[in-house]
Design a protein around this motif. Structure first.
Motif, PDB file in Angstrom:
ATOM      1  N   LYS A 117       0.825  -1.204   0.000  1.00 18.77           N
ATOM      2  CA  LYS A 117       0.000   0.000   0.000  1.00 18.77           C
ATOM      3  C   LYS A 117       0.860   1.256   0.000  1.00 18.77           C
ATOM      4  CE  LYS A 117      -4.197  -1.867   2.060  1.00 18.77           C
ATOM      5  NZ  LYS A 117      -5.135  -1.815   3.187  1.00 18.77           N
ATOM      6  N   ARG A 118       1.952   1.249   0.784  1.00 21.49           N
ATOM      7  CA  ARG A 118       2.872   2.391   0.787  1.00 21.49           C
ATOM      8  C   ARG A 118       3.493   2.570  -0.592  1.00 21.49           C
ATOM      9  NH1 ARG A 118       4.383   0.071   5.722  1.00 21.49           N
ATOM     10  NH2 ARG A 118       6.265  -0.806   4.769  1.00 21.49           N
ATOM     11  N   GLU A 119       3.861   1.471  -1.222  1.00 20.47           N
ATOM     12  CA  GLU A 119       4.465   1.522  -2.553  1.00 20.47           C
ATOM     13  C   GLU A 119       3.478   2.080  -3.582  1.00 20.47           C
ATOM     14  OE1 GLU A 119       7.518   0.757  -5.480  1.00 20.47           O
ATOM     15  OE2 GLU A 119       7.518   1.009  -3.309  1.00 20.47           O
ATOM     16  N   VAL A 120       2.230   1.648  -3.506  1.00 15.10           N
ATOM     17  CA  VAL A 120       1.201   2.152  -4.420  1.00 15.10           C
ATOM     18  C   VAL A 120       1.020   3.654  -4.227  1.00 15.10           C
ATOM     19  CG1 VAL A 120      -1.297   2.116  -4.882  1.00 15.10           C
ATOM     20  CG2 VAL A 120      -0.026  -0.018  -4.752  1.00 15.10           C
ATOM     21  N   SER A 121       1.006   4.089  -2.981  1.00 16.67           N
ATOM     22  CA  SER A 121       0.855   5.514  -2.681  1.00 16.67           C
ATOM     23  C   SER A 121       2.027   6.315  -3.249  1.00 16.67           C
ATOM     24  CB  SER A 121       0.756   5.709  -1.170  1.00 16.67           C
ATOM     25  OG  SER A 121       0.676   7.066  -0.854  1.00 16.67           O
ATOM     26  N   ARG A 122       3.249   5.813  -3.037  1.00 14.78           N
ATOM     27  CA  ARG A 122       4.438   6.488  -3.557  1.00 14.78           C
ATOM     28  C   ARG A 122       4.403   6.576  -5.085  1.00 14.78           C
ATOM     29  NH1 ARG A 122       9.089   5.326  -5.835  1.00 14.78           N
ATOM     30  NH2 ARG A 122       8.789   3.086  -5.732  1.00 14.78           N
ATOM     31  N   LEU A 123       4.024   5.490  -5.721  1.00 12.05           N
ATOM     32  CA  LEU A 123       3.964   5.475  -7.185  1.00 12.05           C
ATOM     33  C   LEU A 123       2.868   6.410  -7.713  1.00 12.05           C
ATOM     34  CD1 LEU A 123       4.544   1.685  -7.849  1.00 12.05           C
ATOM     35  CD2 LEU A 123       6.138   3.562  -8.285  1.00 12.05           C
ATOM     36  N   ALA A 124       1.763   6.499  -6.986  1.00 13.75           N
ATOM     37  CA  ALA A 124       0.696   7.418  -7.393  1.00 13.75           C
ATOM     38  C   ALA A 124       1.185   8.862  -7.317  1.00 13.75           C
ATOM     39  CB  ALA A 124      -0.533   7.215  -6.512  1.00 13.75           C
ATOM     40  N   GLU A 125       1.946   9.188  -6.265  1.00 19.37           N
ATOM     41  CA  GLU A 125       2.509  10.531  -6.138  1.00 19.37           C
ATOM     42  C   GLU A 125       3.485  10.819  -7.274  1.00 19.37           C
ATOM     43  OE1 GLU A 125       4.254  10.985  -2.270  1.00 19.37           O
ATOM     44  OE2 GLU A 125       2.329  10.699  -1.254  1.00 19.37           O
ATOM     45  N   GLU A 126       4.346   9.856  -7.586  1.00 15.30           N
ATOM     46  CA  GLU A 126       5.297  10.025  -8.690  1.00 15.30           C
ATOM     47  C   GLU A 126       4.559  10.212 -10.011  1.00 15.30           C
ATOM     48  OE1 GLU A 126       8.206   6.932  -8.980  1.00 15.30           O
ATOM     49  OE2 GLU A 126       8.941   7.284  -6.937  1.00 15.30           O
ATOM     50  N   ASN A 127       3.509   9.433 -10.206  1.00 14.83           N
ATOM     51  CA  ASN A 127       2.722   9.521 -11.438  1.00 14.83           C
ATOM     52  C   ASN A 127       2.083  10.901 -11.563  1.00 14.83           C
ATOM     53  OD1 ASN A 127       1.665   8.585 -13.820  1.00 14.83           O
ATOM     54  ND2 ASN A 127      -0.117   7.640 -12.862  1.00 14.83           N
ATOM     55  N   ALA A 128       1.527  11.425 -10.477  1.00 17.65           N
ATOM     56  CA  ALA A 128       0.908  12.748 -10.496  1.00 17.65           C
ATOM     57  C   ALA A 128       1.955  13.814 -10.807  1.00 17.65           C
ATOM     58  CB  ALA A 128       0.234  13.032  -9.159  1.00 17.65           C
ATOM     59  N   PHE A 129       3.149  13.685 -10.206  1.00 12.66           N
ATOM     60  CA  PHE A 129       4.223  14.637 -10.470  1.00 12.66           C
ATOM     61  C   PHE A 129       4.626  14.598 -11.945  1.00 12.66           C
ATOM     62  CE2 PHE A 129       8.811  15.395 -10.905  1.00 12.66           C
ATOM     63  CZ  PHE A 129       8.867  16.723 -10.507  1.00 12.66           C
ATOM     64  N   LEU A 130       4.787  13.403 -12.487  1.00 14.76           N
ATOM     65  CA  LEU A 130       5.187  13.280 -13.890  1.00 14.76           C
ATOM     66  C   LEU A 130       4.133  13.850 -14.836  1.00 14.76           C
ATOM     67  CD1 LEU A 130       6.839   9.755 -13.817  1.00 14.76           C
ATOM     68  CD2 LEU A 130       7.993  11.971 -14.065  1.00 14.76           C
ATOM     69  N   LYS A 131       2.862  13.708 -14.494  1.00 11.77           N
ATOM     70  CA  LYS A 131       1.804  14.296 -15.313  1.00 11.77           C
ATOM     71  C   LYS A 131       1.908  15.816 -15.309  1.00 11.77           C
ATOM     72  CE  LYS A 131      -1.703  10.679 -14.974  1.00 11.77           C
ATOM     73  NZ  LYS A 131      -3.040  10.340 -14.480  1.00 11.77           N
ATOM     74  N   LYS A 132       2.200  16.392 -14.135  1.00  4.90           N
ATOM     75  CA  LYS A 132       2.356  17.845 -14.046  1.00  4.90           C
ATOM     76  C   LYS A 132       3.549  18.315 -14.866  1.00  4.90           C
ATOM     77  CE  LYS A 132       0.260  18.368  -9.503  1.00  4.90           C
ATOM     78  NZ  LYS A 132       0.478  18.703  -8.088  1.00  4.90           N
ATOM     79  N   VAL A 133       4.651  17.570 -14.790  1.00  3.91           N
ATOM     80  CA  VAL A 133       5.850  17.919 -15.556  1.00  3.91           C
ATOM     81  C   VAL A 133       5.557  17.820 -17.045  1.00  3.91           C
ATOM     82  CG1 VAL A 133       8.204  17.170 -16.114  1.00  3.91           C
ATOM     83  CG2 VAL A 133       7.462  17.290 -13.731  1.00  3.91           C
ATOM     84  N   ALA A 134       4.878  16.771 -17.467  1.00  8.41           N
ATOM     85  CA  ALA A 134       4.543  16.601 -18.883  1.00  8.41           C
ATOM     86  C   ALA A 134       3.651  17.744 -19.354  1.00  8.41           C
ATOM     87  CB  ALA A 134       3.858  15.263 -19.104  1.00  8.41           C
ATOM     88  N   THR A 135       2.690  18.137 -18.524  1.00  5.76           N
ATOM     89  CA  THR A 135       1.812  19.249 -18.872  1.00  5.76           C
ATOM     90  C   THR A 135       2.613  20.539 -18.992  1.00  5.76           C
ATOM     91  OG1 THR A 135      -0.013  18.185 -17.712  1.00  5.76           O
ATOM     92  CG2 THR A 135      -0.250  20.518 -18.167  1.00  5.76           C
ATOM     93  N   TYR A 136       3.534  20.771 -18.080  1.00  2.00           N
ATOM     94  CA  TYR A 136       4.364  21.984 -18.098  1.00  2.00           C
ATOM     95  C   TYR A 136       5.187  22.056 -19.386  1.00  2.00           C
ATOM     96  CZ  TYR A 136       8.097  25.229 -16.928  1.00  2.00           C
ATOM     97  OH  TYR A 136       8.977  26.268 -16.951  1.00  2.00           O
ATOM     98  N   PHE A 137       5.862  20.953 -19.738  1.00  2.00           N
ATOM     99  CA  PHE A 137       6.695  20.958 -20.935  1.00  2.00           C
ATOM    100  C   PHE A 137       5.864  21.015 -22.211  1.00  2.00           C
ATOM    101  CE2 PHE A 137      10.036  19.257 -18.062  1.00  2.00           C
ATOM    102  CZ  PHE A 137      10.963  20.270 -18.285  1.00  2.00           C
ATOM    103  N   THR A 138       4.673  20.490 -22.184  1.00  2.00           N
ATOM    104  CA  THR A 138       3.791  20.577 -23.344  1.00  2.00           C
ATOM    105  C   THR A 138       3.402  22.039 -23.572  1.00  2.00           C
ATOM    106  OG1 THR A 138       2.934  18.375 -22.891  1.00  2.00           O
ATOM    107  CG2 THR A 138       1.634  19.760 -24.360  1.00  2.00           C
ATOM    108  N   LYS A 139       3.103  22.769 -22.527  1.00  2.00           N
ATOM    109  CA  LYS A 139       2.764  24.199 -22.632  1.00  2.00           C
ATOM    110  C   LYS A 139       3.959  25.011 -23.080  1.00  2.00           C
ATOM    111  CE  LYS A 139      -0.928  24.199 -19.219  1.00  2.00           C
ATOM    112  NZ  LYS A 139      -1.356  24.643 -17.886  1.00  2.00           N
ATOM    113  N   GLU A 140       5.152  24.665 -22.611  1.00  2.00           N
ATOM    114  CA  GLU A 140       6.385  25.377 -22.980  1.00  2.00           C
ATOM    115  C   GLU A 140       6.696  25.232 -24.467  1.00  2.00           C
ATOM    116  OE1 GLU A 140       9.022  27.099 -21.266  1.00  2.00           O
ATOM    117  OE2 GLU A 140       7.426  27.435 -19.817  1.00  2.00           O
ATOM    118  N   SER A 141       6.446  24.047 -25.016  1.00  2.00           N
ATOM    119  CA  SER A 141       6.830  23.788 -26.404  1.00  2.00           C
ATOM    120  C   SER A 141       5.845  24.405 -27.412  1.00  2.00           C
ATOM    121  CB  SER A 141       6.969  22.289 -26.658  1.00  2.00           C
ATOM    122  OG  SER A 141       5.716  21.663 -26.516  1.00  2.00           O
ATOM    123  N   THR A 142       4.673  24.821 -26.959  1.00  2.00           N
ATOM    124  CA  THR A 142       3.703  25.412 -27.907  1.00  2.00           C
ATOM    125  C   THR A 142       3.781  26.896 -27.954  1.00  2.00           C
ATOM    126  OG1 THR A 142       1.997  25.408 -26.176  1.00  2.00           O
ATOM    127  CG2 THR A 142       2.039  23.570 -27.728  1.00  2.00           C
TER     128      THR A 142
END
Length: 99
Positions: A74-99
């Motif tokens: 459960k701790r591992e799932v929580s950690r991975l969910a946090e990492e996934n949310a962070f990566l989505k934010k980073v992907a969104t940021y770089f997508t906005k930067e490139s346009t």
């Protein structure tokens, strides 16, 4: 039913897994009839617990190990969910930067 007769209420006692394991250990050592008599429970209950334990193969130690593993997962799932949310934010940021 007569008016002066009271209904009998049947209550079921719940026994902890630790109690059951200890009773079964004693039954293996001292015999089911003796342990059942000492504990004030029917012989059939000890036989039933023994059958259930042999089917599941689960002892208290195994249950504790399984619970610890579940908590770790459960701790591992929580950690991975946090990492996934962070990566989505980073992907969104770089997508906005490139346009």
């Amino acid at each position: 039913m007569k008016a002066n007769q009271e209904k009998q209420v049947i209550t079921c006692k719940k026994y902890s897994p630790q109690f059951k394991d200890q009773a079964l250990e004693r039954a293996a050592r001292d015999g089911v009839p003796q342990v059942a008599k000492d504990l004030g429970i029917p012989d059939s209950m000890l036989y039933y617990w023994r059958t259930q334990k042999s089917k599941s193969g689960s002892t208290i130690e195994n249950q504790k190990l399984q619970q610890a593993e579940m908590a770790r997962l459960k701790r591992e799932v929580s950690r991975l969910a946090e990492e996934n949310a962070f990566l989505k934010k980073v992907a969104t940021y770089f997508t906005k930067e490139s346009t």
